[in-house]
Write a protein that holds these residues in place. Sequence first.
Motif, PDB file in Angstrom:
ATOM      1  N   ALA A  18      32.753 -47.471  16.489  1.00 44.13           N
ATOM      2  CA  ALA A  18      32.250 -46.509  15.886  1.00 44.13           C
ATOM      3  C   ALA A  18      31.191 -45.321  16.790  1.00 44.13           C
ATOM      4  N   MET A  22      32.308 -41.545  18.228  1.00 45.49           N
ATOM      5  CA  MET A  22      31.502 -40.633  17.843  1.00 45.49           C
ATOM      6  C   MET A  22      31.101 -39.859  19.332  1.00 45.49           C
ATOM      7  N   ALA A  34      25.312 -35.051  12.045  1.00 45.39           N
ATOM      8  CA  ALA A  34      25.633 -36.570  11.781  1.00 45.39           C
ATOM      9  C   ALA A  34      26.786 -36.630  10.568  1.00 45.39           C
ATOM     10  N   THR A  35      26.761 -35.850   9.888  1.00 46.28           N
ATOM     11  CA  THR A  35      28.087 -35.914   8.751  1.00 46.28           C
ATOM     12  C   THR A  35      29.240 -35.628   9.564  1.00 46.28           C
ATOM     13  N   ALA A  38      29.923 -38.866  11.555  1.00 46.91           N
ATOM     14  CA  ALA A  38      30.430 -39.861  10.687  1.00 46.91           C
ATOM     15  C   ALA A  38      31.807 -39.871  10.293  1.00 46.91           C
ATOM     16  N   ILE A  43      32.974 -43.743   9.337  1.00 46.96           N
ATOM     17  CA  ILE A  43      31.815 -44.475   8.651  1.00 46.96           C
ATOM     18  C   ILE A  43      30.972 -43.719   7.626  1.00 46.96           C
ATOM     19  N   THR A  44      30.077 -44.234   7.207  1.00 47.44           N
ATOM     20  CA  THR A  44      29.164 -43.672   6.066  1.00 47.44           C
ATOM     21  C   THR A  44      28.204 -42.830   6.954  1.00 47.44           C
ATOM     22  N   LEU A  45      27.464 -41.995   6.479  1.00 49.46           N
ATOM     23  CA  LEU A  45      26.345 -41.137   7.054  1.00 49.46           C
ATOM     24  C   LEU A  45      25.211 -41.970   7.319  1.00 49.46           C
ATOM     25  N   THR A  47      25.171 -45.223   7.934  1.00 49.26           N
ATOM     26  CA  THR A  47      25.517 -46.008   9.321  1.00 49.26           C
ATOM     27  C   THR A  47      25.731 -45.130  10.354  1.00 49.26           C
ATOM     28  N   ALA A  48      26.262 -43.998  10.593  1.00 51.51           N
ATOM     29  CA  ALA A  48      26.310 -42.827  11.461  1.00 51.51           C
ATOM     30  C   ALA A  48      24.681 -42.701  11.917  1.00 51.51           C
ATOM     31  N   SER A  49      23.828 -42.541  11.231  1.00 48.88           N
ATOM     32  CA  SER A  49      22.397 -42.267  11.374  1.00 48.88           C
ATOM     33  C   SER A  49      21.908 -43.348  12.363  1.00 48.88           C
TER      34      SER A  49
END
Length: 227
Positions: A18, A22, A34-35, A38, A43-45, A47-49
Motif C-alpha cells: 500500500a 502511494m 490522503a483520500t 487511499a 485502501i481505506t482513508l 489505513t492510508a492516514s
Amino acid sequence: MKEGPDIAQIGALIGDPARANMLAALMGGRALTATELAGAAGITLQTASSHLAKLEAGGLVSQRKQGRHRYFALSDDEVGLLLESLMGFAANRGFLRTRPGPKDPALRKARVCYDHLAGDFGVRMLDRLIAEGHVVVGGDEATLTAAGETRMAGLGIDVDGLRRQRRPLCRTCLDWSERRSHLAGSLGEALLARVIDQGWARRSEDSRAILFTPAGERAFLELFPLS
C-alpha cells in the motif's frame, strides 16, 4: 550490520504494497490528499492516514495544509531518485506488474519522474546533451559545461538561479523503462518546465505520462535529435 545506515527501516517503509503504491502515485510530482492516495493504494482513508504518518516520520513524504485540506508530496528529489532506481532494479530482475494497459506506451515514451522528464524522450535528451559536450557524466554525477551553460541560456533557462537552489544542478537518474540514465536535478526540472511552458506537451490528468502535441514532438526532436 550493527553500525552504519539502517537500510532495513527504509526497506520496510517502501516494501509495504500500500505504501509503495502511494509513493508511486506521488512520483507524478503532484501533491495529493490522503483520500486520493487511499484510492491509489486501494485502501481505506483511515489505513492510508496511518501509512502516511509512517512515511512522514521516515522522511519520505511531507505534507502541507491548504484551507481544509492536507496535501502530501515526496519530501525531495532524492526520494524520487531512490524510487525510480528501485523501479529500474525491479524491472531488471523481472519483478513487473502484470496488468499492462494502453497507458504503458505513453509512459515509456515520456513521463514525469518526480519533477523531471523520463522515458525514451528523457534518455534521448541526456544523450544529446552529452554528445554535444553540454553535459559530462561520471557515475551518478553530471556536470554542466561552459558550452552547456550557453545552450541553456539560449533556451531561456537561468543557470545561475538554479545554482542558488539547495539541490544539485545536474545528476543522473536510472530510467526504469529504458534501463539507462536521464537527467535529474534542478536543470532537469527546468528543462521539463520549459517543454511544458512552450506548449509542446502537457501532463496527463490521470497518469505520469507527458503528452506531446504533434508540433511539440517535432520541436523536441529537432532540439534533441538522435546522434
